[in-house]
Design an enzyme around this catalytic site. Structure first.
Site, mmCIF file in Angstrom:
data_model
loop_
_atom_site.group_PDB
_atom_site.id
_atom_site.type_symbol
_atom_site.label_atom_id
_atom_site.label_comp_id
_atom_site.label_asym_id
_atom_site.label_seq_id
_atom_site.Cartn_x
_atom_site.Cartn_y
_atom_site.Cartn_z
ATOM 1 N N ASP A 1 -53.013 11.194 -42.913
ATOM 2 C CA ASP A 1 -52.181 10.931 -41.746
ATOM 3 C C ASP A 1 -53.101 10.361 -40.666
ATOM 4 O O ASP A 1 -54.328 10.379 -40.800
ATOM 5 C CB ASP A 1 -51.515 12.226 -41.274
ATOM 6 C CG ASP A 1 -50.209 11.985 -40.523
ATOM 7 O OD1 ASP A 1 -49.955 10.830 -40.138
ATOM 8 O OD2 ASP A 1 -49.455 12.953 -40.327
ATOM 9 N N ASP B 1 -45.461 2.369 -41.901
ATOM 10 C CA ASP B 1 -44.735 3.639 -41.864
ATOM 11 C C ASP B 1 -43.262 3.313 -41.657
ATOM 12 O O ASP B 1 -42.761 3.336 -40.550
ATOM 13 C CB ASP B 1 -45.294 4.478 -40.709
ATOM 14 C CG ASP B 1 -44.729 5.878 -40.663
ATOM 15 O OD1 ASP B 1 -44.022 6.260 -41.606
ATOM 16 O OD2 ASP B 1 -44.994 6.591 -39.686
ATOM 17 N N ARG C 1 -35.783 13.350 -40.265
ATOM 18 C CA ARG C 1 -36.576 12.601 -41.244
ATOM 19 C C ARG C 1 -36.585 13.278 -42.615
ATOM 20 O O ARG C 1 -37.080 12.701 -43.586
ATOM 21 C CB ARG C 1 -38.013 12.454 -40.743
ATOM 22 C CG ARG C 1 -38.107 11.763 -39.401
ATOM 23 C CD ARG C 1 -39.448 11.975 -38.730
ATOM 24 N NE ARG C 1 -40.522 11.358 -39.485
ATOM 25 C CZ ARG C 1 -41.814 11.627 -39.290
ATOM 26 N NH1 ARG C 1 -42.173 12.530 -38.380
ATOM 27 N NH2 ARG C 1 -42.728 11.015 -39.995
ATOM 28 N N LYS D 1 -45.053 12.492 -48.088
ATOM 29 C CA LYS D 1 -45.708 13.179 -46.973
ATOM 30 C C LYS D 1 -44.795 14.306 -46.467
ATOM 31 O O LYS D 1 -43.604 14.336 -46.804
ATOM 32 C CB LYS D 1 -46.016 12.179 -45.851
ATOM 33 C CG LYS D 1 -44.780 11.506 -45.233
ATOM 34 C CD LYS D 1 -45.169 10.434 -44.250
ATOM 35 C CE LYS D 1 -43.946 9.826 -43.595
ATOM 36 N NZ LYS D 1 -44.300 8.705 -42.697
ATOM 37 N N HIS D 2 -45.306 15.296 -45.725
ATOM 38 C CA HIS D 2 -46.655 15.528 -45.238
ATOM 39 C C HIS D 2 -47.168 16.786 -45.932
ATOM 40 O O HIS D 2 -46.778 17.891 -45.552
ATOM 41 C CB HIS D 2 -46.668 15.749 -43.744
ATOM 42 C CG HIS D 2 -45.998 14.655 -42.941
ATOM 43 N ND1 HIS D 2 -44.615 14.556 -42.798
ATOM 44 C CD2 HIS D 2 -46.509 13.606 -42.257
ATOM 45 C CE1 HIS D 2 -44.330 13.511 -42.046
ATOM 46 N NE2 HIS D 2 -45.454 12.907 -41.705
ATOM 47 N N ARG E 1 -40.484 0.529 -38.195
ATOM 48 C CA ARG E 1 -41.447 -0.366 -37.557
ATOM 49 C C ARG E 1 -40.935 -1.808 -37.620
ATOM 50 O O ARG E 1 -40.960 -2.517 -36.630
ATOM 51 C CB ARG E 1 -42.821 -0.276 -38.225
ATOM 52 C CG ARG E 1 -43.373 1.141 -38.361
ATOM 53 C CD ARG E 1 -43.518 1.863 -37.038
ATOM 54 N NE ARG E 1 -44.030 3.219 -37.226
ATOM 55 C CZ ARG E 1 -43.544 4.294 -36.652
ATOM 56 N NH1 ARG E 1 -42.495 4.194 -35.851
ATOM 57 N NH2 ARG E 1 -44.080 5.488 -36.850
ATOM 58 N N HIS F 1 -48.958 15.630 -33.868
ATOM 59 C CA HIS F 1 -49.456 14.584 -32.986
ATOM 60 C C HIS F 1 -50.150 15.187 -31.770
ATOM 61 O O HIS F 1 -51.009 14.549 -31.153
ATOM 62 C CB HIS F 1 -48.317 13.677 -32.505
ATOM 63 C CG HIS F 1 -47.774 12.796 -33.576
ATOM 64 N ND1 HIS F 1 -46.715 13.166 -34.371
ATOM 65 C CD2 HIS F 1 -48.153 11.561 -34.004
ATOM 66 C CE1 HIS F 1 -46.454 12.186 -35.237
ATOM 67 N NE2 HIS F 1 -47.308 11.213 -35.024
#
Length: 501
Positions: free
Chosen positions: A259, A74, A144, A174-175, A82, A187
């Protein structure tokens, strides 16, 4: 034929739709054994990474296990990184690129990012986010997103997909069907998309349709409820959203990648294993389990998929269809020619150039001599995680103050007083993120400006709130490269100090 499939065959079909995570900086034995017997691949997260050389060695270890494993990550660039989670990304994120609004620049940044990933052995990037961020208080998309205009987001979605895939890395939009109009985070709980289906088509679906036309290899549905389409189900588990809207109306033929299934929006309602079964039944081809799932979680999901197929709750033909979709992705990846990008350090210049172009200022800045910098914390969200940000690398530790993300009653005045006292006779800079979402940050800035109208405010989030007075600098992101561009603008040291978290 799918009728009469044996348990070992069903186990193999279940493995063929899974990309679990694992702990540590080397792949454990259970992952290597699973890859040898047909596991689709793995998902890499920040805790798996200490640096480029280590990551390249890890992905090489995975490839040696055989089976052309998919190695997913990701890596959006900007705030969500990351591979650079220990230092901050050398590429600005989507909000900065949307502020510049040059599709050529967006394509160049994403191609450079894709080349980084390809050199490190990553084959699937779970990006870009093509959500249209129409809710200013959105706690999880925000920076984002390329922006709030569907047409702008669509053209940059095409550029980002094209850039990543030109580097031989599969992109994943996404999403789906769009997380930008929400004011909650999946989340933590299931989220309802605001607006009816006509609104969805005019607003949220425009970038997905553009990305699909551009040939995006993957689409990730979100744990998002659309009452007129999915009823009480999230899109992740809705045949109407995945088979009907995404496959049917929009004509997507690539891989549908879930996801993270550990997210509370679905795991908290159905449990991890049951969520996996329902997701595949609805039309998902590849299941991302999430960073904190374990070997036992992976085995439970694998068992649940095989048992559901054996018992008829999940058609074995659906598992076979998902396997073929994943095999098609592998075929595409095998046919990619990855261009020579000249090395990561040489590519980084495009990120800095983009970050410089994204900065917006309220007035002409002047170089600051030995300023005091007050950095106001901002709450972390799970998508971004703990990544260094701010001007600390360019400021002596003795000139840096920090205040927490939230301040109790009475603490605001203390923070203001300490900053004013240290900055007596020196320039004062306040660094923050998304002040429109944090009343304490706004109160500190307002109090400082009342005493010092020359305060410089550097907002490294979305600048929906701007103070009256002072110099306002908007970077449209908190990546390391955004901070460097702001430091240059203010005349701070061009030699960064050790990164401070």
């Amino acid at each position: 034929m799918s009728a009469g499939l044996s348990d070992p065959v069903l186990d193999r079909l279940a493995d063929a739709v899974l990309i679990p995570p694992f702990p540590g900086r080397r792949a454990p034995r259970w992952v290597l054994d699973a890859l040898e017997r047909g596991l689709a691949g793995v998902t890499i997260f920040g805790p798996n990474i200490t640096g480029p050389e280590q990551l390249a060695a890890l992905t090489a270890q995975l490839r040696r296990a055989g089976g052309q494993p998919l190695v997913a990550i990701d890596e959006e660039g900007g705030d969500v990184t990351r591979i650079d989670h220990l230092t901050g990304s050398p590429y600005p994120g989507n909000a900065a690129l949307g502020a510049v609004d040059s599709v050529a620049l967006t394509a160049a940044v994403h191609q450079a990012l894709g080349q980084d990933l390809a050199e490190l052995g990553i084959t699937v990037n779970l990006a870009p986010s093509v959500d249209v961020n129409t809710a200013a208080d959105n706690p999880v998309i925000g920076i984002r997103s390329f922006g709030a205009d569907p047409a702008l987001v669509a053209r940059h979605a095409v550029a980002a997909v094209g850039g990543l895939q030109a580097a031989g890395v599969a992109a994943c939009a996404k999403h789906f069907p769009g997380h930008g109009s929400t004011s909650a985070d999946t989340h933590h709980r299931i989220v309802t998309i605001e607006g009816d289906l006509d609104t969805l088509r005019r607003r949220d679906l425009v970038p997905f349709a553009a990305a699909i036309t551009a040939g995006v290899r993957g689409v990730m549905p979100g744990h998002l409820r659309v009452p007129g389409l999915t009823g009480e189900l999230p899109a992740t588990l809705s045949p109407a959203a995945l088979t009907g809207l995404l496959r049917g109306e929009l004509g997507f033929t690539g891989v549908i990648i879930s996801d993270a299934l550990e997210m509370r929006a679905v795991r908290g309602v159905y449990g991890l294993a049951e969520t996996a079964v329902r997701a595949v039944a609805a039309g998902t081809d590849l299941l991302c389990l999430g960073r904190d799932t374990s070997e036992q979680d992976y085995l439970a999901v694998r068992r649940a998929l095989a048992d559901a197929a054996a018992g008829g709750r999940l058609a074995a033909a659906r598992l076979e269809e998902a396997q073929r979709s994943v095999a098609g992705l592998r075929t595409w990846l095998a046919g990619q020619q990855r261009p020579d990008g000249g090395g990561r350090a040489q590519r980084a210049h495009v990120g800095l150039a983009a970050a410089r172009r994204a900065i917006r200022v309220s007035a002409a800045p002047r170089p600051l001599a030995d300023p005091v910098v007050l950095q106001l914390g901002a709450p972390e969200n799970i998508a971004v995680g703990s990544v260094p940000w701010g001007l600390a690398p360019w400021v002596p530790a003795s000139r840096l103050q920090r205040a927490p993300a939230s301040l109790a009653d009475g603490e605001t005045a203390a923070v203001i007083g300490a900053a004013l006292a240290q900055a007596d006779g020196a320039p004062l800079v306040v660094v923050l993120r998304d002040a429109h979402r944090h009343p304490a940050a706004r109160a500190v800035v307002t109090g400082l400006l009342a005493a010092r109208p020359d305060v410089v405010v550097v907002d490294m989030g979305l600048p929906f709130w701007r103070p009256s007075g002072g110099l306002h600098v908007a970077t449209y992101g908190a990546a390391r490269v955004n901070a460097q561009a702001a430091a240059e603008l203010l005349g701070l040291s061009t030699q960064p100090r050790d990164q401070v978290r």
